[in-house]
Design an enzyme around this catalytic site. Structure first.
Site, PDB file in Angstrom:
ATOM      1  N   GLY A   1       0.746  -1.249   0.000  1.00 32.62           N
ATOM      2  CA  GLY A   1       0.000   0.000   0.000  1.00 32.62           C
ATOM      3  C   GLY A   1       0.769   1.288   0.000  1.00 32.62           C
TER       4      GLY A   1
ATOM      5  CD  GLU B   1       0.137  -9.257   1.481  1.00 32.65           C
ATOM      6  OE1 GLU B   1      -0.736  -8.439   1.111  1.00 32.65           O
ATOM      7  OE2 GLU B   1      -0.136 -10.371   1.932  1.00 32.65           O
ATOM      8  N   PRO B   2       4.483  -5.347  -0.640  1.00 29.19           N
ATOM      9  CG  PRO B   2       6.733  -4.696  -0.788  1.00 29.19           C
ATOM     10  CD  PRO B   2       5.822  -5.691  -0.115  1.00 29.19           C
ATOM     11  N   GLY B   3       3.747  -3.665  -3.699  1.00 30.18           N
ATOM     12  CA  GLY B   3       3.676  -3.818  -5.151  1.00 30.18           C
ATOM     13  C   GLY B   3       4.121  -2.520  -5.806  1.00 30.18           C
TER      14      GLY B   3
ATOM     15  NE  ARG C   1      -2.500   2.966 -11.602  1.00 27.87           N
ATOM     16  CZ  ARG C   1      -2.417   4.162 -11.077  1.00 27.87           C
ATOM     17  NH1 ARG C   1      -1.815   5.130 -11.732  1.00 27.87           N
ATOM     18  NH2 ARG C   1      -2.904   4.412  -9.885  1.00 27.87           N
TER      19      ARG C   1
ATOM     20  CE1 TYR D   1      -8.667   1.727 -10.218  1.00 27.91           C
ATOM     21  CE2 TYR D   1      -6.573   1.925 -11.345  1.00 27.91           C
ATOM     22  CZ  TYR D   1      -7.532   1.150 -10.728  1.00 27.91           C
ATOM     23  OH  TYR D   1      -7.332  -0.193 -10.627  1.00 27.91           O
TER      24      TYR D   1
ATOM     25  CB  CYS E   1     -13.763   2.831 -30.998  1.00 29.46           C
ATOM     26  SG  CYS E   1     -12.768   2.664 -32.473  1.00 29.46           S
ATOM     27  CD  GLU E   2     -14.873   2.044 -24.583  1.00 32.03           C
ATOM     28  OE1 GLU E   2     -15.427   2.791 -23.756  1.00 32.03           O
ATOM     29  OE2 GLU E   2     -15.010   0.815 -24.613  1.00 32.03           O
TER      30      GLU E   2
ATOM     31  CE1 TYR F   1      -1.722  -3.528  -8.811  1.00 33.07           C
ATOM     32  CE2 TYR F   1      -0.637  -1.525  -8.052  1.00 33.07           C
ATOM     33  CZ  TYR F   1      -1.112  -2.796  -7.804  1.00 33.07           C
ATOM     34  OH  TYR F   1      -0.974  -3.341  -6.545  1.00 33.07           O
TER      35      TYR F   1
HETATM   36  N1  LLP Z   1      -1.678  -7.023  -0.856  1.00 32.45           N
HETATM   37  C1  LLP Z   1      -2.985  -7.091  -1.167  1.00 32.45           C
HETATM   38  C2  LLP Z   1      -3.842  -8.031  -0.439  1.00 32.45           C
HETATM   39  C3  LLP Z   1      -3.512  -6.259  -2.171  1.00 32.45           C
HETATM   40  O1  LLP Z   1      -4.802  -6.330  -2.463  1.00 32.45           O
HETATM   41  C4  LLP Z   1      -2.653  -5.358  -2.861  1.00 32.45           C
HETATM   42  C5  LLP Z   1      -3.167  -4.504  -3.929  1.00 32.45           C
HETATM   43  C6  LLP Z   1      -1.287  -5.342  -2.510  1.00 32.45           C
HETATM   44  C7  LLP Z   1      -0.845  -6.181  -1.499  1.00 32.45           C
HETATM   45  C8  LLP Z   1      -0.301  -4.444  -3.188  1.00 32.45           C
HETATM   46  O2  LLP Z   1      -0.587  -3.122  -2.941  1.00 32.45           O
HETATM   47  P1  LLP Z   1       0.412  -1.950  -3.412  1.00 32.45           P
HETATM   48  O3  LLP Z   1       1.666  -2.060  -2.583  1.00 32.45           O
HETATM   49  O4  LLP Z   1       0.680  -2.138  -4.842  1.00 32.45           O
HETATM   50  O5  LLP Z   1      -0.344  -0.714  -3.134  1.00 32.45           O
HETATM   51  N2  LLP Z   1      -4.940  -1.296  -9.923  1.00 32.45           N
HETATM   52  C9  LLP Z   1      -4.862  -0.287  -8.900  1.00 32.45           C
HETATM   53  C10 LLP Z   1      -4.280  -0.811  -7.608  1.00 32.45           C
HETATM   54  C11 LLP Z   1      -5.024  -1.996  -7.031  1.00 32.45           C
HETATM   55  C12 LLP Z   1      -4.391  -2.548  -5.784  1.00 32.45           C
HETATM   56  C13 LLP Z   1      -4.997  -3.849  -5.407  1.00 32.45           C
HETATM   57  N3  LLP Z   1      -4.381  -4.501  -4.295  1.00 32.45           N
HETATM   58  C14 LLP Z   1      -4.070   0.886  -9.451  1.00 32.45           C
HETATM   59  O6  LLP Z   1      -3.668   0.846 -10.617  1.00 32.45           O
HETATM   60  O7  LLP Z   1      -3.869   1.869  -8.772  1.00 32.45           O
END
Ligand code: LLP
Length: 418
Positions: free
Chosen positions: A239, A273-275, A312, A316, A342-343, A371
């Site tokens: 997050g 759980e960083p993404g 994105r 969003y 076409c949108e 993402y």
């Molecule tokens: N753990 C869980 C259970 C999650 O649902 C998520 C993201 C993460 C970890 C990773 O979160 P992060 O560190 O990336 O914030 N598609 C959207 C973001 C959706 C996030 C969903 N869950 C966007 O493009 O902003």
């Protein structure tokens, strides 16, 4: 911080001119910087080295195999949400002992696959899921390690589509029902309760929601200890936000500074759980200007990347900085930067002030590593973009641009039509 910078007016990915990459692989193309990826990934390990921890990279942000392999070499764990992600993580060499599996809708097939693979734990999200995992584990003669995903009812103060920790959301078990669920879980014979999990939202730019959530969870851990349910793994989710426009998101070390003192003296392994914070600013999307069009009310810059490549902005209303690959002194203009789809919702930027671009010129869409490709599609039968990774002065294709044949591969015209 990332490694996409201008040298003499040319945008470079590390030591490679972006122009060279486009010349070789065409556009649209995603470009990732290996040095940035590693730096951002390692920032977590360094920040939390004071306690036992596992950094489970969230595959959903970007699951390209080369990138996963790179993280695997740096001892990464993985946060997966589907059988497909589990497959990718294992194939890239990530140890099953460091894989956590979340998601509200795990299928029987997926649960079997994860049990067979001996993952670290399931982050279970409901009573019925617990019962299902127990049933399948019994059938397989195994014990399933689980954490319960607790919804702490915290407002993460982010975009409503990516906030997940409020009562109204489908995720997790309401904190008020947590004790009952833990009692139930610990009574199930083929479940072994080891953890607690929260993930309250994405693109968080403040630390206080993490601290509030953790405070509630620690209270819960103490209540559980009183009824002899011992938690060994505390998973605080992902997050942390990144800088898209002028956010000043905290870094892992800022998070650690606030969180580590709260965990002092507790025998817990911290799971993260960083993404986005790992891959977001480590990638850009390069697109070519196809046409300039002056509408009655607006200027349009029509580019060869659309909402199918980067969803994105459309989904969003997300902001991505867009800049020319070759800088020069010129006037600016206000324009919508739009794709070929076409949108009306197909845009990368709206009412954006950008340098007056020329037809044929390349633009870089910044902060597109998270993402971006992972949410891309074939809408309008557009082959998905190529992906390239740069490492110093080297660069390599890490996913081929799809071909027209790829589009129809797997489709079958049945006998009654032929
Ligand atoms: N753990 C869980 C259970 C999650 O649902 C998520 C993201 C993460 C970890 C990773 O979160 P992060 O560190 O990336 O914030 N598609 C959207 C973001 C959706 C996030 C969903 N869950 C966007 O493009 O902003």
């Amino acid at each position: 911080m990332h490694f996409f910078n201008y040298k003499n007016g040319e945008l470079y990915a590390e030591d490679v001119p972006v122009r060279d990459i486009v010349a070789r692989f065409g556009s649209p193309v995603y470009i990732y910087s290996a040095s940035t990826l590693v730096r951002h990934f390692r920032a977590y390990g360094e920040a939390f080295k004071g306690m036992p921890h596992i950094v489970c990279y969230a595959l959903k942000a970007n699951s390209n195999s080369a990138l996963l392999r790179l993280f695997a070499k740096h001892e990464a764990g993985a946060d997966v949400v589907s059988g497909g992600e589990l497959f990718r993580a294992l194939k890239a060499g990530i140890s099953a002992k460091k894989i956590v599996y979340a998601g509200v809708g795990k299928t029987e097939e997926e649960i079997r696959y994860a049990l067979k693979s001996r993952i670290l734990m399931f982050n279970a999200e409901s009573e019925n899921e617990l019962r299902e995992i127990d049933r399948i584990a019994r059938d397989m003669g195994l014990k399933a390690p689980i954490a319960l995903r607790i919804n702490p009812d915290i407002d993460p103060q982010t975009h409503p589509y990516i906030s997940t920790g409020l009562k109204k959301h489908k995720f997790g078990i309401p904190i008020d029902d947590a004790i009952d669920h833990y009692k139930l879980a610990s009574g199930l014979k083929n479940i072994s309760v080891i953890g607690i999990h929260t993930h309250i939202g994405s693109q968080l730019t403040k630390i206080s929601p993490f601290v509030d959530s953790l405070t509630r969870v620690l209270f819960l851990i103490d209540e559980l200890a009183k009824i002899r349910i011992q938690i060994s793994h505390l998973d605080i989710g992902g997050g942390l936000g990144i800088n898209y426009l002028e956010e000043k998101p905290p870094e892992p070390k800022d998070l650690a500074k606030k969180i580590l003192p709260l965990l002092k003296g507790r025998a817990l392994t911290l799971v993260m759980e960083p993404g986005r914070s790992v891959v977001g600013n480590a990638g850009i999307l390069v697109t070519k200007t196809l046409y300039l069009k002056e509408g009655e009310e607006k200027n349009f810059v029509i580019v060869d990347a659309g909402m199918n490549d980067l969803m994105r902005p459309s989904l969003y209303n997300a902001y991505h900085h867009i800049q020319p690959v070759t800088k020069s002194r010129r006037d600016t203009m206000i324009a919508d930067i739009v794709g070929p789809i076409c949108e009306s919702g197909d845009f990368l930027a709206k009412d954006r002030e950008i340098p007056k671009v020329k037809q044929g010129e390349y633009l870089a869409v910044m902060s597109a590593g998270a993402y971006g490709f992972s949410m891309s599609s074939n809408y309008n039968s557009r082959p998905r973009a190529a992906e390239v990774m740069v490492n110093g002065a080297n660069f390599a294709l890490v996913r081929k641009r799809e071909t027209y044949n790829d589009l129809v591969n797997g489709e079958i015209v049945p006998g009654f039509i032929r």
